[in-house]
Design an enzyme around this catalytic site. Structure first.
Site: not given
Ligand SMILES: NC(=O)c1ccc[n+]([C@@H]2O[C@H](COP(=O)([O-])OP(=O)(O)OC[C@H]3O[C@@H](n4cnc5c(N)ncnc54)[C@H](O)[C@@H]3O)[C@@H](O)[C@H]2O)c1
Length: 412
Positions: A145, A182, A191
């Protein structure tokens, strides 16, 4: 210099349509020195729950978001989460080489603290240096994300809008961040304060990436799935009730058994439910959003606890508090609340945090109310799979819900 546009002017005080453009735009002259322009922009984008995205024999990624029927060599800027680049970099490079593409891979370290405008600028610099045709060469965002949110802002700003493709690699990415409209980065203590509604042309959601994700981030994504279940899908809730622990163990991979089938159903229902809520309200004109469940207090909590809490963990704590609010108001029964907390325990989701105290709750409620046009519009569940909106939550009520939560449901 002509004082007026070339079309004829009327001193008629009544609004009068002047012309309709090819993109549905119309201009109305409302008085001698006032014009009003209206245009409707059609938006269409695709989310594909698919597999084998990095298989060189699979055309989906190279074709995604590109102009059809082109003979020119494809150019792609690949913006990849650096951890994902460590694991999948070779496969990614091999894929684009196999398709004869000219590409550059930008590996971006991704953390919530680093989800800021400077990271957007880094992508923009790279886009400028590499050079893309804005109609032909979509930017490809591969990561979680954080990566997709940053890349989405860059795509939206670059040349006032360039196409991009999302390949989510986390569970939150697959069921949430990768499928809506978004984009955003954090600004100051807030945020997602900067961003735009700017969907990717195509999202290729391939669950095989989850095989390398750690438990904590699988659980983090399950929080957003539980959200969809609680406010609109009792079947999804029951699937989590039955298979929650196994889904964490198997990381949603398909082993050809009933857990694999449940994983497919959970992903399908979560994406479908999310899209059914998002699509009719893509620009969030309607501020009563069921998908805001768990997102009333969590943005303030997540930023205050940074980097301790992950997004889904903060959402889970917010949902736990909201569950207790529903109980206090008689909207949920003791039995329903027990089931909800049993599932969050099974999913190893946190339900409380020491920062949940009156000061933070009050600041969070004020911020959320501002964000939702001056009303609380707080989604509260009214049964598993059902919800309503309330506007009259008090700090005293929140405080007592926080105390009750900490006293009765710790999961310790
Ligand atoms: N735009 C939107 O509609 C929306 C909706 C929900 C969340 N978000 C945002 O998303 C973010 C959270 O996203 P997230 O939970 O994906 O976190 P992230 O993007 O930080 O990823 C989590 C961790 O996993 C690692 N990683 C990613 N893919 C991997 C894989 N396949 N194998 C091993 N490691 C991997 C990354 O390096 C990171 O350390 C927040 O900033 C949140 O605000 C946005």
């Amino acid at each position: 210099v002509k004082p007026y546009p070339s079309y004829s002017l009327s001193r008629d005080p009544e609004p009068r349509p002047h012309m309709g453009g090819t993109d549905g735009a119309s201009t109305t002259q409302t008085s001698e020195q006032n014009w009003s322009v209206t245009a409707a922009k059609e938006v269409s984008f695709q989310i594909r729950l698919t597999s084998g995205v990095l298989d060189p024999g699979n055309q989906q990624l190279i074709e995604a978001g590109a102009a059809v029927g082109q003979d020119l060599q494809p150019r792609r800027l690949l913006v990849v989460d650096s951890r994902v680049a460590d694991i999948y970099g070779e496969q990614i490079r091999a894929y684009f080489l196999a398709h004869g593409a000219k590409f550059r891979l930008l590996a971006l370290p991704c953390t919530e603290a680093g989800k800021r405008i400077e990271a957007v600028q880094q992508i923009i610099d790279e886009l400028d240096d590499f050079g893309i045709d804005r109609n032909r060469d979509p930017l490809i965002a591969i990561g979680g994300g954080v990566l997709m949110d940053i890349a989405g802002v860059a795509a939206c700003l670059y040349r006032r809008g360039s196409p991009y493709v999302r390949v989510p690699t986390t569970l939150i990415g697959l069921v949430d961040a990768g499928i809506g409209s978004k984009t955003g980065v954090n600004h100051g203590p807030h945020k997602n304060r900067l961003g735009a509604y700017y969907p990717a042309r195509v999202t290729l959601a391939d669950r095989s990436f989850l095989a390398t994700l750690d438990d904590r981030h699988i659980v983090n994504g399950l929080a957003e799935i539980l959200k969809v279940a609680l406010v609109r899908d009792v079947v999804l809730f029951e699937l989590l009730e039955t298979y929650g622990t196994d889904l964490i163990k198997t990381r949603f991979q398909d082993g050809g058994d009933d857990v694999g089938a449940a994983a497919s159903q959970v992903l399908h229902r979560a994406i479908q439910g999310m899209l059914q809520e998002l699509a009719p309200n893509l620009w969030e004109q309607d501020l009563e959003r069921l998908m805001d469940y768990g997102h009333s207090f969590s943005p303030t909590l997540e930023m205050a606890a940074l980097p301790q809490l992950l997004h889904g963990e903060a959402v889970s704590i917010d949902m736990a508090l909201s569950t207790v609010l529903s109980l206090q108001r008689g909207l949920l029964t003791e039995g329903e609340v027990a089931r909800i907390f049993a599932v969050s325990k099974k999913l190893a989701l946190p339900v409380r945090h020491e920062l949940i105290e009156p000061g933070l709750l009050s600041a969070a409620l004020a911020e959320t109310t501002r964000h939702r046009g001056g009303e609380q519009r707080l989604p509260l569940s009214t049964g598993i799979g059902k919800a309503t909106f309330v506007n009259d939550v008090t700090i005293a009520e929140l405080t007592s819900a926080g105390i009750l939560l900490a006293g009765r449901w710790s999961h310790d």
